[in-house]
Design a protein around this motif. Sequence first.
Motif, PDB file in Angstrom:
ATOM      1  N   GLU A 128       0.835  -1.198   0.000  1.00 29.08           N
ATOM      2  CA  GLU A 128       0.000   0.000   0.000  1.00 29.08           C
ATOM      3  C   GLU A 128       0.873   1.253   0.000  1.00 29.08           C
ATOM      4  N   ASP A 129       0.240   2.370  -0.273  1.00 33.61           N
ATOM      5  CA  ASP A 129       0.918   3.664  -0.366  1.00 33.61           C
ATOM      6  C   ASP A 129       1.404   4.093   1.019  1.00 33.61           C
ATOM      7  N   ARG A 130       2.726   4.186   1.178  1.00 30.59           N
ATOM      8  CA  ARG A 130       3.282   4.548   2.484  1.00 30.59           C
ATOM      9  C   ARG A 130       3.047   6.006   2.838  1.00 30.59           C
TER      10      ARG A 130
ATOM     11  N   PRO B 276      -5.556   5.756   0.313  1.00 32.72           N
ATOM     12  CA  PRO B 276      -5.939   4.918   1.457  1.00 32.72           C
ATOM     13  C   PRO B 276      -5.791   3.435   1.141  1.00 32.72           C
ATOM     14  N   GLY B 277      -5.382   2.674   2.151  1.00 37.81           N
ATOM     15  CA  GLY B 277      -5.241   1.232   1.990  1.00 37.81           C
ATOM     16  C   GLY B 277      -6.588   0.539   1.887  1.00 37.81           C
TER      17      GLY B 277
ATOM     18  N   GLY C   5     -10.453   0.887  -1.420  1.00 32.66           N
ATOM     19  CA  GLY C   5      -9.095   1.367  -1.194  1.00 32.66           C
ATOM     20  C   GLY C   5      -8.145   1.007  -2.324  1.00 32.66           C
ATOM     21  N   HIS C   6      -6.847   1.040  -2.012  1.00 32.55           N
ATOM     22  CA  HIS C   6      -5.823   0.922  -3.047  1.00 32.55           C
ATOM     23  C   HIS C   6      -4.725  -0.073  -2.637  1.00 32.55           C
TER      24      HIS C   6
ATOM     25  N   GLY D 265      -7.272  -4.569   5.590  1.00 33.01           N
ATOM     26  CA  GLY D 265      -7.070  -4.261   6.998  1.00 33.01           C
ATOM     27  C   GLY D 265      -5.644  -4.534   7.427  1.00 33.01           C
ATOM     28  N   ARG D 266      -5.393  -4.404   8.733  1.00 32.17           N
ATOM     29  CA  ARG D 266      -4.039  -4.528   9.251  1.00 32.17           C
ATOM     30  C   ARG D 266      -4.027  -5.301  10.558  1.00 32.17           C
ATOM     31  N   GLY D 267      -2.842  -5.812  10.862  1.00 30.36           N
ATOM     32  CA  GLY D 267      -2.634  -6.493  12.131  1.00 30.36           C
ATOM     33  C   GLY D 267      -3.524  -7.713  12.290  1.00 30.36           C
TER      34      GLY D 267
END
Length: 233
Positions: free
Chosen positions: A65-67, A72-73, A84-85, A103-105
């Motif tokens: 994803e875009d750092r 947006p992720g 998102g992207h 999502g994350r984590g």
Amino acid sequence: MDEADYYQAWRGHAEGVEDATELAVAGGRIADQLSWVFVAGYQAAIRATFTDAPEKGWGSFAVTEDRSGELPGVERGTDGCLYGHKTWIAASRHADWLIVKAGRGDEATYCFVETDEPGLILSHKDRPGMLPDLSQGQAKFEGCPAQKIDATQVAGFGRTEARMIYIAFLASVVEQQQLQEAVDLLGRARAGEDFASLSGGVQALRQDLAGSCFADDPVWQRDQKLIAMYHRD
């Protein structure tokens, strides 16, 4: 071969091979440059990691994803669709399906999406920095329908990818050069040799090839960093 040629060759010679190691071998044997060695190993790694992935066609594992945060992720909405992207899609011009991290984590989920689904827009980069013969792109999700996929083995994807790319590389060298050293290393890889030990042999072979068989091949010299990057001293 260009990417379209290799895609067709892979579908004719490798598609449907159930064992991931042998899928990497089958794809590697028909790979005439390192971009296609990457594809061969990458397809095998995806299927080894996501056992529900289709046998047919090419997949891409969409994680990056875009750092900067400008784009947006990817998140999975309450409607089950993706928004998102993702900023790196391998073989973007010929990917038939994606496995997308949303999502994350600990809350992250992994979803299967066919690339012709409504709500998915793929774009392609003009000049990728590494493996420029491989199409590479971005994905924008605007309410794209998605199906959750089992991801219990996802933590091991990086290790699996490295091994499968080595195997595809060795199969390619065996097919093109008929070197006994490559034959022996491929046998060791198929037998499941420890990665660190195998990697030393693969890197020694790469260095030998760089100074002999491929000494005058600028494309091979440019792309050999694909093989070098997986080694750890």
